[in-house]
Write a protein that holds these residues in place. Structure first.
Motif, PDB file in Angstrom:
ATOM      1  N   ALA A   2       0.740  -1.312   0.061  1.00  0.00           N
ATOM      2  CA  ALA A   2       0.043  -0.168  -0.083  1.00  0.00           C
ATOM      3  C   ALA A   2       1.063   0.876  -0.134  1.00  0.00           C
ATOM      4  N   ILE A   5       0.449   6.900   3.599  1.00  0.00           N
ATOM      5  CA  ILE A   5      -0.700   7.421   3.584  1.00  0.00           C
ATOM      6  C   ILE A   5       0.535   8.731   4.075  1.00  0.00           C
ATOM      7  N   THR A  36      -6.462   5.365   5.423  1.00  0.00           N
ATOM      8  CA  THR A  36      -6.569   4.351   3.580  1.00  0.00           C
ATOM      9  C   THR A  36      -7.848   4.097   3.756  1.00  0.00           C
ATOM     10  N   THR A  77      -6.078   6.913  -1.722  1.00  0.00           N
ATOM     11  CA  THR A  77      -5.251   6.221  -0.519  1.00  0.00           C
ATOM     12  C   THR A  77      -5.378   4.881  -0.603  1.00  0.00           C
ATOM     13  N   VAL A  78      -5.872   4.263  -1.562  1.00  0.00           N
ATOM     14  CA  VAL A  78      -5.464   3.138  -1.531  1.00  0.00           C
ATOM     15  C   VAL A  78      -4.381   2.347  -2.867  1.00  0.00           C
TER      16      VAL A  78
END
Length: 167
Positions: A2, A5, A36, A77-78
């Motif tokens: 991921a 952030i 997230t 955010t993903v």
């Protein structure tokens, strides 16, 4: 893997501060929270945004921009790396008018992430009236090709290094 952030928060801050002539500045959009899969924003009330001078109600176009931006950043955010998610489709249901003189807030959440499309839901409301939304939306965003996203991320990173975040 991921996206970091903190990099997305820096991108959000850069988006609303870099170009004094863009729609972010004209509308006064502010990111208030990022995590997230979710984003929260604020659209400060301004007489310049009023659609009907007799009522003082904010124009629906400003609310559309707020929800589109909020959903798009929630989708960012993903991602696997820092980048943008262009809007494919945005449907808004206006549920009522925002109270004149009041800031409008938005919350968006990603509810599905496929290989090529990201799906988000959002709502706009005035403070203290979260249970009486001004508008709801569902939106779809493009997940950029992995190579395109990687190149975009590399272009963003030098600019993001100098940005300090407090979201």
């Amino acid at each position: 893997m991921a996206v970091d952030i903190v990099l997305v928060k820096k991108l959000a801050k850069l988006m609303v501060s870099a170009n004094k002539g863009d729609h972010f500045h004209q509308l006064g959009l502010e990111f208030t929270h990022l995590e997230t899969g979710a984003c929260e924003m604020r659209l400060p009330y301004s007489e310049r945004l009023v659609g009907n001078p007799d009522t003082g109600v904010v124009h629906g176009g400003a609310i559309t921009a707020l929800l589109d931006t909020c959903c798009g950043m929630a989708c960012a955010t993903v991602l696997e790396d820092v980048g943008l998610t262009p809007t494919m489709d945005l449907r808004i249901d206006y549920m009522g008018v925002a109270e004149p003189g009041q800031d409008i807030y938005a919350r968006a959440d990603v509810y599905r992430s496929s290989q090529s499309v990201l799906f988000a839901r959002g709502r706009a409301y005035t403070k203290g009236q979260e249970d009486r939304p001004v508008a709801h939306c569902v939106a779809n965003f493009i997940r950029l090709d992995e190579e395109v996203l990687k190149n975009l991320s590399e272009q963003f990173k030098p600019f993001l290094e100098a940005v300090e975040v407090d979201l």
